[in-house]
Every structure is written in C-alpha cells, then in structure tokens.
Motif scaffolding. Structure first.
Motif, mmCIF file in Angstrom:
data_model
loop_
_atom_site.group_PDB
_atom_site.id
_atom_site.type_symbol
_atom_site.label_atom_id
_atom_site.label_comp_id
_atom_site.label_asym_id
_atom_site.label_seq_id
_atom_site.Cartn_x
_atom_site.Cartn_y
_atom_site.Cartn_z
ATOM 1 N N LEU A 224 0.833 -1.073 0.211
ATOM 2 C CA LEU A 224 -0.181 -0.110 -0.006
ATOM 3 C C LEU A 224 1.006 1.273 0.026
ATOM 4 C CD1 LEU A 224 -2.718 1.301 0.045
ATOM 5 C CD2 LEU A 224 -2.327 1.268 2.737
ATOM 6 N N PHE A 225 1.988 1.541 0.919
ATOM 7 C CA PHE A 225 2.769 2.511 0.807
ATOM 8 C C PHE A 225 3.465 2.552 -0.504
ATOM 9 C CE2 PHE A 225 2.230 2.316 5.335
ATOM 10 C CZ PHE A 225 2.147 3.577 5.646
ATOM 11 N N LYS A 226 3.902 1.305 -0.946
ATOM 12 C CA LYS A 226 4.637 1.459 -2.178
ATOM 13 C C LYS A 226 3.883 1.917 -3.289
ATOM 14 C CE LYS A 226 7.457 -1.950 -3.158
ATOM 15 N NZ LYS A 226 8.020 -3.449 -3.010
ATOM 16 N N PHE A 227 2.582 1.512 -3.309
ATOM 17 C CA PHE A 227 1.667 1.850 -4.324
ATOM 18 C C PHE A 227 1.368 3.470 -4.231
ATOM 19 C CE2 PHE A 227 -2.780 2.882 -5.633
ATOM 20 C CZ PHE A 227 -2.606 2.464 -6.815
ATOM 21 N N ASN A 228 1.374 4.109 -3.190
ATOM 22 C CA ASN A 228 1.111 5.401 -3.004
ATOM 23 C C ASN A 228 2.730 6.268 -3.237
ATOM 24 O OD1 ASN A 228 -1.685 6.014 -2.267
ATOM 25 N ND2 ASN A 228 -1.241 4.123 -1.045
ATOM 26 N N GLY A 229 3.649 5.683 -3.574
ATOM 27 C CA GLY A 229 4.660 6.150 -3.947
ATOM 28 C C GLY A 229 5.824 6.452 -2.969
ATOM 29 N N HIS A 230 5.721 5.748 -1.801
ATOM 30 C CA HIS A 230 6.519 5.705 -0.611
ATOM 31 C C HIS A 230 7.809 4.789 -0.823
ATOM 32 C CE1 HIS A 230 4.118 8.641 1.110
ATOM 33 N NE2 HIS A 230 2.934 7.741 1.185
#
Length: 69
Positions: free
Chosen positions: A43-49
């Motif tokens: 989820l964090f990766k999907f949001n660019g983190h």
C-alpha cells in the motif's frame, strides 16, 4: 490482522487514546486492519513511498500490533 499506529507525545497526546494515532480506514474512520505486513508495505509503495521492509516502517516511526479480525 495488523493495525498501524504512531506514538504521539507532547501537546497533542491527549487527543489520541493511549497516546496512539492509528492509520484509519478512509471508509469507516476506524483503525485500518491489514492481512499482513506485505499488504501494508505494498500500500505504501503503491502510494509512492520508498518502503521496502518492516524495518523501513519502524524507521518512519510506525508501530505494528496484532489484532483479531
């Protein structure tokens, strides 16, 4: 299931139960529950983190706790 929170200290501590600010589900406004750490990281990766591991979450000041469904 896991929930994510950060410890809140200082003048805002009284606004959060037990000094914990939980990541909230945007639909229910209740603490979000995740099936696994991998789901949360994605989820964090999907949001660019730039989060790759559980240790990255900890470095961000996030805490994980296991909860019942």
């Amino acid at each position: 299931m896991i929930q994510v929170f950060r410890n809140v200290v200082g003048k805002h501590k009284d606004k959060f139960p037990d000094g914990r600010e939980y990541l909230l589900d945007t639909d229910t406004k209740e603490p979000a529950k995740f099936e696994s750490v991998e789901v949360l990281i994605n989820l964090f990766k999907f949001n660019g983190h730039d989060i790759e591991t559980k240790e990255d979450l900890i470095r961000w000041g996030l805490n994980l706790e296991t909860v019942d469904e």
